[in-house]
Design an enzyme around this catalytic site. Structure first.
Site, PDB file in Angstrom:
ATOM      1  N   ASP A  60       4.812   0.766  12.249  1.00  0.00           N
ATOM      2  CA  ASP A  60       3.549   0.163  11.809  1.00  0.00           C
ATOM      3  C   ASP A  60       3.345  -1.238  12.369  1.00  0.00           C
ATOM      4  OD1 ASP A  60       3.620   1.626   8.461  1.00  0.00           O
ATOM      5  OD2 ASP A  60       3.159   2.459  10.425  1.00  0.00           O
ATOM      6  N   CYS A  67      -4.508  12.848  12.870  1.00  0.00           N
ATOM      7  CA  CYS A  67      -5.327  11.629  12.786  1.00  0.00           C
ATOM      8  C   CYS A  67      -5.135  10.906  14.117  1.00  0.00           C
ATOM      9  CB  CYS A  67      -4.891  10.765  11.608  1.00  0.00           C
ATOM     10  SG  CYS A  67      -3.259  10.057  11.832  1.00  0.00           S
ATOM     11  N   ARG A 121       0.668  14.684  12.718  1.00  0.00           N
ATOM     12  CA  ARG A 121       1.020  14.470  11.296  1.00  0.00           C
ATOM     13  C   ARG A 121       1.261  15.795  10.555  1.00  0.00           C
ATOM     14  NH1 ARG A 121      -0.856   9.271   9.928  1.00  0.00           N
ATOM     15  NH2 ARG A 121       0.680   9.285   8.257  1.00  0.00           N
ATOM     16  N   LYS A 178       0.854  -1.203   0.000  1.00  0.00           N
ATOM     17  CA  LYS A 178       0.000   0.000   0.000  1.00  0.00           C
ATOM     18  C   LYS A 178       0.886   1.248   0.000  1.00  0.00           C
ATOM     19  CE  LYS A 178      -1.618   1.502   4.070  1.00  0.00           C
ATOM     20  NZ  LYS A 178      -1.287   2.903   4.460  1.00  0.00           N
ATOM     21  N   ASN A 179       1.900   1.245   0.839  1.00  0.00           N
ATOM     22  CA  ASN A 179       2.705   2.460   1.010  1.00  0.00           C
ATOM     23  C   ASN A 179       3.692   2.700  -0.125  1.00  0.00           C
ATOM     24  OD1 ASN A 179       1.224   2.933   3.255  1.00  0.00           O
ATOM     25  ND2 ASN A 179       2.828   2.344   4.723  1.00  0.00           N
ATOM     26  N   ARG A 198      -4.393  10.803   4.751  1.00  0.00           N
ATOM     27  CA  ARG A 198      -3.216  11.654   4.874  1.00  0.00           C
ATOM     28  C   ARG A 198      -2.366  11.611   3.629  1.00  0.00           C
ATOM     29  NH1 ARG A 198      -2.070  14.927   7.813  1.00  0.00           N
ATOM     30  NH2 ARG A 198       0.085  14.352   7.572  1.00  0.00           N
ATOM     31  N   ARG A 232      -8.430  -0.471   5.224  1.00  0.00           N
ATOM     32  CA  ARG A 232      -7.701   0.581   4.487  1.00  0.00           C
ATOM     33  C   ARG A 232      -6.345   0.036   4.040  1.00  0.00           C
ATOM     34  NH1 ARG A 232      -7.530   6.340   7.330  1.00  0.00           N
ATOM     35  NH2 ARG A 232      -6.159   6.568   5.536  1.00  0.00           N
ATOM     36  N   ASP A 263       5.243  20.203   7.712  1.00  0.00           N
ATOM     37  CA  ASP A 263       6.195  21.329   7.648  1.00  0.00           C
ATOM     38  C   ASP A 263       7.431  20.990   6.826  1.00  0.00           C
ATOM     39  OD1 ASP A 263       6.520  19.566   9.965  1.00  0.00           O
ATOM     40  OD2 ASP A 263       8.258  20.778  10.444  1.00  0.00           O
TER      41      ASP A 263
HETATM   42  C1  EPZ Z   1       4.430   6.972   6.186  1.00  0.00           C
HETATM   43  O1  EPZ Z   1       3.667   8.017   6.755  1.00  0.00           O
HETATM   44  C2  EPZ Z   1       3.491   5.773   6.108  1.00  0.00           C
HETATM   45  N1  EPZ Z   1       2.347   6.095   5.246  1.00  0.00           N
HETATM   46  C3  EPZ Z   1       3.006   5.413   7.518  1.00  0.00           C
HETATM   47  O2  EPZ Z   1       2.209   4.234   7.414  1.00  0.00           O
HETATM   48  C4  EPZ Z   1       4.219   5.106   8.387  1.00  0.00           C
HETATM   49  O3  EPZ Z   1       3.785   4.848   9.709  1.00  0.00           O
HETATM   50  C5  EPZ Z   1       5.181   6.298   8.380  1.00  0.00           C
HETATM   51  O4  EPZ Z   1       5.545   6.624   7.019  1.00  0.00           O
HETATM   52  C6  EPZ Z   1       6.454   6.019   9.163  1.00  0.00           C
HETATM   53  O5  EPZ Z   1       7.111   4.912   8.639  1.00  0.00           O
HETATM   54  C7  EPZ Z   1       2.501   6.006   3.900  1.00  0.00           C
HETATM   55  O6  EPZ Z   1       3.573   5.708   3.402  1.00  0.00           O
HETATM   56  C8  EPZ Z   1       1.288   6.317   3.068  1.00  0.00           C
HETATM   57  P1  EPZ Z   1       6.561  10.390   8.183  1.00  0.00           P
HETATM   58  P2  EPZ Z   1       4.266   9.534   6.737  1.00  0.00           P
HETATM   59  O7  EPZ Z   1       6.422  11.630   7.374  1.00  0.00           O
HETATM   60  O8  EPZ Z   1       4.978   9.782   5.466  1.00  0.00           O
HETATM   61  C9  EPZ Z   1       6.816  13.674  11.570  1.00  0.00           C
HETATM   62  C10 EPZ Z   1       0.337   2.876   7.794  1.00  0.00           C
HETATM   63  O9  EPZ Z   1      -0.069   2.365   8.842  1.00  0.00           O
HETATM   64  N2  EPZ Z   1       6.759  14.650  10.466  1.00  0.00           N
HETATM   65  O10 EPZ Z   1       7.806   9.585   8.069  1.00  0.00           O
HETATM   66  O11 EPZ Z   1       3.172  10.461   7.126  1.00  0.00           O
HETATM   67  C11 EPZ Z   1       5.469  13.013  11.783  1.00  0.00           C
HETATM   68  O12 EPZ Z   1       4.652  13.812  12.618  1.00  0.00           O
HETATM   69  C12 EPZ Z   1       0.814   4.313   7.780  1.00  0.00           C
HETATM   70  O13 EPZ Z   1       0.435   2.274   6.683  1.00  0.00           O
HETATM   71  C13 EPZ Z   1       6.954  16.000  10.743  1.00  0.00           C
HETATM   72  O14 EPZ Z   1       7.167  16.384  11.886  1.00  0.00           O
HETATM   73  O15 EPZ Z   1       5.327   9.430   7.928  1.00  0.00           O
HETATM   74  C14 EPZ Z   1       5.831  11.708  12.444  1.00  0.00           C
HETATM   75  O16 EPZ Z   1       6.000  11.934  13.828  1.00  0.00           O
HETATM   76  C15 EPZ Z   1       0.581   4.996   9.128  1.00  0.00           C
HETATM   77  N3  EPZ Z   1       6.884  16.899   9.716  1.00  0.00           N
HETATM   78  C16 EPZ Z   1       7.193  11.372  11.827  1.00  0.00           C
HETATM   79  O17 EPZ Z   1       7.678  12.578  11.229  1.00  0.00           O
HETATM   80  C17 EPZ Z   1       6.629  16.508   8.432  1.00  0.00           C
HETATM   81  O18 EPZ Z   1       6.599  17.379   7.534  1.00  0.00           O
HETATM   82  C18 EPZ Z   1       7.113  10.291  10.745  1.00  0.00           C
HETATM   83  O19 EPZ Z   1       6.309  10.790   9.721  1.00  0.00           O
HETATM   84  C19 EPZ Z   1       6.428  15.142   8.169  1.00  0.00           C
HETATM   85  C20 EPZ Z   1       6.504  14.225   9.196  1.00  0.00           C
END
Ligand code: EPZ
Length: 415
Positions: free
Chosen positions: A303, A116, A121, A22-23, A92, A395, A124
């Protein structure tokens, strides 16, 4: 509303093919916005999030069709740069349309994404990167709008190796003028897979999957076909279900290289995991507690923290699980406690004391992976567990109930 009815399971036995990721698929679908040609993705899983992304792309003017195992996405008529309010609230990953729209149309507008269940999430890092590439970012009436005549290359350091920000900026940079370097990029395997598709489309990327990614901008991208990688999180979930029931299961397509941390922890707590020509074979045993720290790849994946916690609820001894990635990813804890689990949460850590028995209960899935954890717990609990709100689970898992039932688990989906 559908729910799953889960009875205590015998040892899971048999073999099953892992779905495609999915990801990996979600950002790949957004790539169709960057070319007037069509891209073809094979083996795209039938998931609610995939349908949501397809609808969002359709709203922007792309044609998305499925025939049997192939999804065709054609971006010739993409004209709208504004994704509607409801898409970001529903999923998201809608934010992954921003980079492609900015690269193709010079504009992108999305509803300011709220948080969420698992955290605030923020985006920035995405926006900071777009600004470095020359985009002007404005916030107005709850929307974020990015605009640029033409993106230019930049040297971007990501304060955190965000998966989504790495993907969004890598996609945007493929059509920027000049060279972009992403430092401290996320290393999740889905990023290298996305770069492989972009390369087939004519992009010039090197280092994807490592912490420094270099993108030479090109003037146009063309169509391509790609088979996304297997879903390492679905594979990990099934590994944990098999181990928790003391089973013996072959996961066709599971890749040892993308699950090293999970395999190491499963072995540490007493399960056996071997590489097989077709994938991975897991055999359960008497399980003992282990400590888990969720980290960015290649660390233990956030995850799989909830499903691992559910397994450890029945392991001998105490385990400490620390969630470093998301600030609110222990939503499964109150539900597991209803089943008799002994869990204490202290800030970012959960202390799990293995119990001799869990007992079935009515529990609800609060988010995708917490829901999967409750199904796993139901497999090892005495009596019947009813998991409601399974739309969260569906999902990300094509048919978790059916997959487990095919391995002998007494799990059924009830409308
Ligand atoms: C991806 O989400 C995955 N989703 C998530 O899977 C997964 O948990 C996550 O990566 C971490 O591995 C998809 O790929 C569609 P991040 P993403 O940006 O990209 C902070 C599932 O269950 N952050 O690496 O949103 C954020 O708040 C889903 O399949 C900022 O602060 O994850 C978080 O604490 C859930 N500023 C951390 O980084 C930003 O601009 C990780 O977020 C972006 C992120």
């Amino acid at each position: 509303m559908a729910h799953y009815v889960v009875e205590k399971s015998p040892a899971l036995r048999g073999e099953i093919t892992v779905q495609r990721s999915k990801n990996a698929v979600l950002p790949m679908m957004a790539c169709c916005l960057m070319t007037r040609d069509c891209i073809g993705l094979t083996g795209v899983p039938r998931l609610a999030d995939v349908d949501c992304m397809a609808s969002l792309l359709g709203d922007l003017g792309a044609q998305v069709t499925r025939s049997r195992d192939e999804m065709s996405l054609c971006g010739a008529d993409v004209s709208d740069y504004c994704t509607g309010r409801h898409w970001v609230e529903r999923m998201r990953a809608s934010v992954l349309a921003m980079g492609p729209l900015l690269a193709r149309l010079g504009r992108a507008r999305i509803q300011f994404p709220g948080g969420c269940a698992i955290g605030s999430r923020p985006i920035d890092l995405h926006l900071k990167g777009f600004a470095a590439l020359g985009a002007h970012i404005a916030l107005a009436d709850g929307c974020i709008e990015a605009e640029a005549q033409r993106l230019h290359g930049a040297h971007i350091y990501l304060d955190f190796p965000s998966v989504g920000a790495t993907e969004n900026l890598m996609m945007a940079a493929t059509l920027a003028q000049g060279t972009t370097v992403l430092e401290n990029a996320a290393k999740e395997p889905e990023i290298a897979d996305l770069a492989e598709l972009l390369g087939k489309m004519g992009a010039r990327i090197c280092g994807a999957g490592g912490s420094t990614v270099t993108i030479e901008g090109v003037t146009a991208l063309h169509g391509a076909r790609h088979a996304p990688m297997p879903d390492r999180i679905e594979a990990g979930t099934l590994l944990l279900c098999a181990a928790a029931t003391g089973g013996d299961v072959l996961l066709r397509g599971a890749q040892e290289s993308t699950l090293a941390a999970v395999i190491a922890k499963l072995r540490e707590c007493g399960a056996r995991v071997e590489r097989d020509a077709a994938g991975l074979r897991v055999r359960g045993g008497e399980l003992t507690g282990v400590d888990i720290e969720t980290l960015v790849y290649p660390g233990f994946p956030t995850d799989l923290q909830a499903p691992m916690m559910a397994l450890l609820c029945r392991a001998q001894g105490t385990s400490i699980l620390t969630e470093h990635i998301f600030e609110n990813r222990f939503m499964q804890v109150p539900q597991l406690r209803r089943m008799g689990a002994s869990i204490t949460v202290r800030g970012r850590s959960a202390i799990v004391r293995g119990v001799c028995e869990l007992h079935g209960a009515h529990v609800s899935a609060t988010d995708l992976r917490a829901g999967a954890a409750l199904v796993l717990a139901g497999l090892t609990a005495e009596g019947r567990t009813v998991v409601t709100d399974v739309a969260h689970i569906e999902r990300g898992y094509v048919d978790l109930a059916g997959s487990l039932a095919s391995l002998g688990a007494p799990v059924r989906r009830v409308e």
